[in-house]
Design a protein around this motif. Structure first.
Motif, PDB file in Angstrom:
ATOM      1  N   ARG A  32     100.094 105.439  64.854  1.00 26.15           N
ATOM      2  CA  ARG A  32      99.565 105.001  63.570  1.00 26.15           C
ATOM      3  C   ARG A  32     100.450 104.004  62.837  1.00 26.15           C
ATOM      4  O   ARG A  32     100.923 104.251  61.718  1.00 26.15           O
ATOM      5  N   PRO A  33     100.689 102.832  63.425  1.00 30.06           N
ATOM      6  CA  PRO A  33     101.411 101.793  62.679  1.00 30.06           C
ATOM      7  C   PRO A  33     100.571 101.341  61.479  1.00 30.06           C
ATOM      8  O   PRO A  33      99.359 101.578  61.433  1.00 30.06           O
ATOM      9  N   ASP A  34     101.212 100.709  60.517  1.00 33.88           N
ATOM     10  CA  ASP A  34     100.508 100.180  59.347  1.00 33.88           C
ATOM     11  C   ASP A  34      99.900  98.815  59.636  1.00 33.88           C
ATOM     12  O   ASP A  34      98.937  98.410  58.975  1.00 33.88           O
ATOM     13  N   ALA A  35     100.495  98.094  60.587  1.00 30.14           N
ATOM     14  CA  ALA A  35     100.006  96.749  60.913  1.00 30.14           C
ATOM     15  C   ALA A  35     100.445  96.363  62.312  1.00 30.14           C
ATOM     16  O   ALA A  35     101.393  96.920  62.865  1.00 30.14           O
ATOM     17  N   ILE A  36      99.728  95.383  62.839  1.00 33.02           N
ATOM     18  CA  ILE A  36     100.112  94.711  64.073  1.00 33.02           C
ATOM     19  C   ILE A  36     100.496  93.293  63.687  1.00 33.02           C
ATOM     20  O   ILE A  36      99.734  92.604  62.986  1.00 33.02           O
ATOM     21  N   ALA A  37     101.659  92.851  64.113  1.00 35.76           N
ATOM     22  CA  ALA A  37     102.079  91.468  63.891  1.00 35.76           C
ATOM     23  C   ALA A  37     101.979  90.740  65.223  1.00 35.76           C
ATOM     24  O   ALA A  37     102.527  91.198  66.228  1.00 35.76           O
ATOM     25  N   GLY A  38     101.252  89.630  65.244  1.00 38.68           N
ATOM     26  CA  GLY A  38     101.077  88.844  66.455  1.00 38.68           C
ATOM     27  C   GLY A  38     101.783  87.521  66.344  1.00 38.68           C
ATOM     28  O   GLY A  38     101.751  86.859  65.299  1.00 38.68           O
ATOM     29  N   ILE A  39     102.434  87.137  67.436  1.00 35.63           N
ATOM     30  CA  ILE A  39     103.202  85.900  67.460  1.00 35.63           C
ATOM     31  C   ILE A  39     102.325  84.760  67.962  1.00 35.63           C
ATOM     32  O   ILE A  39     101.641  84.877  68.979  1.00 35.63           O
ATOM     33  N   ASP A  40     102.378  83.646  67.236  1.00 34.47           N
ATOM     34  CA  ASP A  40     101.640  82.419  67.541  1.00 34.47           C
ATOM     35  C   ASP A  40     101.920  81.994  68.980  1.00 34.47           C
ATOM     36  O   ASP A  40     103.076  81.925  69.384  1.00 34.47           O
ATOM     37  N   ALA A  41     100.949  81.775  69.802  1.00 32.93           N
ATOM     38  CA  ALA A  41      99.528  81.829  69.559  1.00 32.93           C
ATOM     39  C   ALA A  41      98.870  82.930  70.379  1.00 32.93           C
ATOM     40  O   ALA A  41      97.906  83.532  69.945  1.00 32.93           O
ATOM     41  N   ARG A  42      99.371  83.209  71.571  1.00 31.68           N
ATOM     42  CA  ARG A  42      98.699  84.209  72.401  1.00 31.68           C
ATOM     43  C   ARG A  42      98.849  85.622  71.853  1.00 31.68           C
ATOM     44  O   ARG A  42      98.015  86.482  72.097  1.00 31.68           O
ATOM     45  N   LEU A  96      95.800  89.079  71.325  1.00 30.71           N
ATOM     46  CA  LEU A  96      95.997  90.506  71.585  1.00 30.71           C
ATOM     47  C   LEU A  96      96.133  91.284  70.285  1.00 30.71           C
ATOM     48  O   LEU A  96      95.524  92.337  70.110  1.00 30.71           O
ATOM     49  N   GLY A  97      96.954  90.779  69.383  1.00 34.33           N
ATOM     50  CA  GLY A  97      97.255  91.492  68.156  1.00 34.33           C
ATOM     51  C   GLY A  97      96.057  91.708  67.264  1.00 34.33           C
ATOM     52  O   GLY A  97      95.875  92.788  66.701  1.00 34.33           O
ATOM     53  N   ALA A  98      95.219  90.676  67.120  1.00 35.97           N
ATOM     54  CA  ALA A  98      94.053  90.800  66.247  1.00 35.97           C
ATOM     55  C   ALA A  98      93.064  91.831  66.788  1.00 35.97           C
ATOM     56  O   ALA A  98      92.545  92.661  66.033  1.00 35.97           O
ATOM     57  N   VAL A  99      92.822  91.795  68.090  1.00 33.28           N
ATOM     58  CA  VAL A  99      91.898  92.770  68.681  1.00 33.28           C
ATOM     59  C   VAL A  99      92.485  94.181  68.586  1.00 33.28           C
ATOM     60  O   VAL A  99      91.776  95.141  68.254  1.00 33.28           O
ATOM     61  N   LEU A 100      93.761  94.312  68.847  1.00 30.71           N
ATOM     62  CA  LEU A 100      94.417  95.618  68.766  1.00 30.71           C
ATOM     63  C   LEU A 100      94.360  96.163  67.332  1.00 30.71           C
ATOM     64  O   LEU A 100      94.025  97.340  67.121  1.00 30.71           O
ATOM     65  N   ALA A 101      94.642  95.330  66.349  1.00 33.56           N
ATOM     66  CA  ALA A 101      94.567  95.758  64.953  1.00 33.56           C
ATOM     67  C   ALA A 101      93.150  96.212  64.603  1.00 33.56           C
ATOM     68  O   ALA A 101      92.961  97.237  63.947  1.00 33.56           O
ATOM     69  N   TYR A 102      92.169  95.452  65.057  1.00 40.73           N
ATOM     70  CA  TYR A 102      90.773  95.808  64.806  1.00 40.73           C
ATOM     71  C   TYR A 102      90.454  97.180  65.409  1.00 40.73           C
ATOM     72  O   TYR A 102      89.867  98.042  64.752  1.00 40.73           O
ATOM     73  N   GLU A 103      90.846  97.383  66.651  1.00 40.82           N
ATOM     74  CA  GLU A 103      90.559  98.649  67.339  1.00 40.82           C
ATOM     75  C   GLU A 103      91.270  99.836  66.684  1.00 40.82           C
ATOM     76  O   GLU A 103      90.756 100.943  66.701  1.00 40.82           O
ATOM     77  N   LEU A 104      92.443  99.591  66.113  1.00 37.31           N
ATOM     78  CA  LEU A 104      93.196 100.659  65.457  1.00 37.31           C
ATOM     79  C   LEU A 104      92.847 100.802  63.982  1.00 37.31           C
ATOM     80  O   LEU A 104      93.369 101.685  63.299  1.00 37.31           O
ATOM     81  N   ASN A 105      91.993  99.909  63.481  1.00 40.89           N
ATOM     82  CA  ASN A 105      91.566  99.909  62.080  1.00 40.89           C
ATOM     83  C   ASN A 105      92.756  99.752  61.125  1.00 40.89           C
ATOM     84  O   ASN A 105      92.904 100.485  60.141  1.00 40.89           O
ATOM     85  N   ILE A 106      93.629  98.788  61.462  1.00 39.60           N
ATOM     86  CA  ILE A 106      94.784  98.471  60.620  1.00 39.60           C
ATOM     87  C   ILE A 106      94.844  96.954  60.441  1.00 39.60           C
ATOM     88  O   ILE A 106      94.096  96.212  61.074  1.00 39.60           O
ATOM     89  N   GLY A 107      95.737  96.503  59.599  1.00 35.05           N
ATOM     90  CA  GLY A 107      95.850  95.079  59.312  1.00 35.05           C
ATOM     91  C   GLY A 107      96.531  94.290  60.423  1.00 35.05           C
ATOM     92  O   GLY A 107      97.293  94.840  61.228  1.00 35.05           O
ATOM     93  N   PHE A 108      96.259  92.985  60.410  1.00 36.57           N
ATOM     94  CA  PHE A 108      96.889  92.055  61.345  1.00 36.57           C
ATOM     95  C   PHE A 108      97.727  91.052  60.566  1.00 36.57           C
ATOM     96  O   PHE A 108      97.269  90.510  59.552  1.00 36.57           O
ATOM     97  N   VAL A 109      98.939  90.792  61.036  1.00 37.85           N
ATOM     98  CA  VAL A 109      99.869  89.869  60.399  1.00 37.85           C
ATOM     99  C   VAL A 109     100.199  88.742  61.376  1.00 37.85           C
ATOM    100  O   VAL A 109     100.780  88.997  62.431  1.00 37.85           O
ATOM    101  N   PRO A 110      99.835  87.488  61.038  1.00 34.84           N
ATOM    102  CA  PRO A 110     100.196  86.377  61.921  1.00 34.84           C
ATOM    103  C   PRO A 110     101.615  85.865  61.651  1.00 34.84           C
ATOM    104  O   PRO A 110     101.999  85.652  60.501  1.00 34.84           O
ATOM    105  N   ILE A 111     102.370  85.717  62.717  1.00 28.33           N
ATOM    106  CA  ILE A 111     103.670  85.047  62.661  1.00 28.33           C
ATOM    107  C   ILE A 111     103.446  83.685  63.301  1.00 28.33           C
ATOM    108  O   ILE A 111     103.140  83.611  64.492  1.00 28.33           O
ATOM    109  N   ARG A 112     103.558  82.632  62.488  1.00 29.13           N
ATOM    110  CA  ARG A 112     103.130  81.302  62.909  1.00 29.13           C
ATOM    111  C   ARG A 112     104.280  80.355  63.105  1.00 29.13           C
ATOM    112  O   ARG A 112     105.375  80.547  62.571  1.00 29.13           O
ATOM    113  N   LYS A 113     104.005  79.284  63.832  1.00 24.44           N
ATOM    114  CA  LYS A 113     104.943  78.182  63.952  1.00 24.44           C
ATOM    115  C   LYS A 113     105.115  77.544  62.582  1.00 24.44           C
ATOM    116  O   LYS A 113     104.200  77.547  61.756  1.00 24.44           O
TER     117      LYS A 113
END
Length: 179
Positions: A52-62, A66-83
């Motif tokens: 039960r993490p509070d969020a998934i942080a995904g690294i730009d770009a790939r 993965l991170g957005a779909v995983l966050a959706y499936e876990l019903n938690i927020g997604f955090v983008p780490i961008r260039k």
């Protein structure tokens, strides 16, 4: 066939890209095949469902894919780490060395709250610089990175050893010798 074997066999290796001697591990075949994509995402969902993490942080770009779909499936927020230069609001940034130069990633200053428990996701771990930069950004804002997750580990490049030495627990699905 075991799920990890299916993932390993579906990955594509592109020789001599982006430069001679590099064996690029291409995840796009995993994304193109709906059955394999589901198996891939389920591997991570099952890993983090009870954590039960509070969020998934995904690294730009790939890591976004993965991170957005995983966050959706876990019903938690997604955090983008961008260039650097891609986020429109106030940011914190972290620069790091690449195999072929230097790069900078950024995170919105309000992306996480102190005490948030975050899983940091990318497609693969090579030298570990990008994931370590993401970890530092999240921690600078007060979050706890409970684990770094990736599809592929390239252990010969030393990234996974470096990340573990920096205190980051890691979860990867497959590893390949060489790079």
């Amino acid at each position: 066939m075991d799920d990890r074997d299916l993932i390993r066999q579906t990955l594509r290796t592109v020789p001599d890209w982006p430069e001679p001697g590099v064996q690029f591990r291409d995840i796009t075949p995993l994304l193109q095949n709906p059955r394999v994509f589901r198996v891939l995402i389920d591997q991570f969902v099952h890993r983090y469902f009870d954590a039960r993490p509070d969020a998934i942080a995904g690294i730009d770009a790939r890591g976004f894919i993965l991170g957005a779909v995983l966050a959706y499936e876990l019903n938690i927020g997604f955090v983008p780490i961008r260039k650097k230069g891609k986020l429109p609001f106030d940011t914190v940034e972290e620069s790091y060395a690449l195999e072929y130069g230097e790069a900078t990633v950024e995170l919105h200053t309000d992306a996480v709250k102190p005490g948030d428990r975050v899983v940091l996701v990318d497609d693969l771990i090579a030298t570990g610089g990008t994931m370590l930069a993401g970890k530092k950004l999240l921690e600078r804002l007060g979050a706890t990175v409970i684990e770094g997750a990736a599809i592929v580990d390239l252990p010969e490049l030393g990234g996974s050893t470096r990340l573990r030495a920096e205190g980051l627990a890691l979860h990867t699905l497959v590893s390949f010798d060489g790079h």
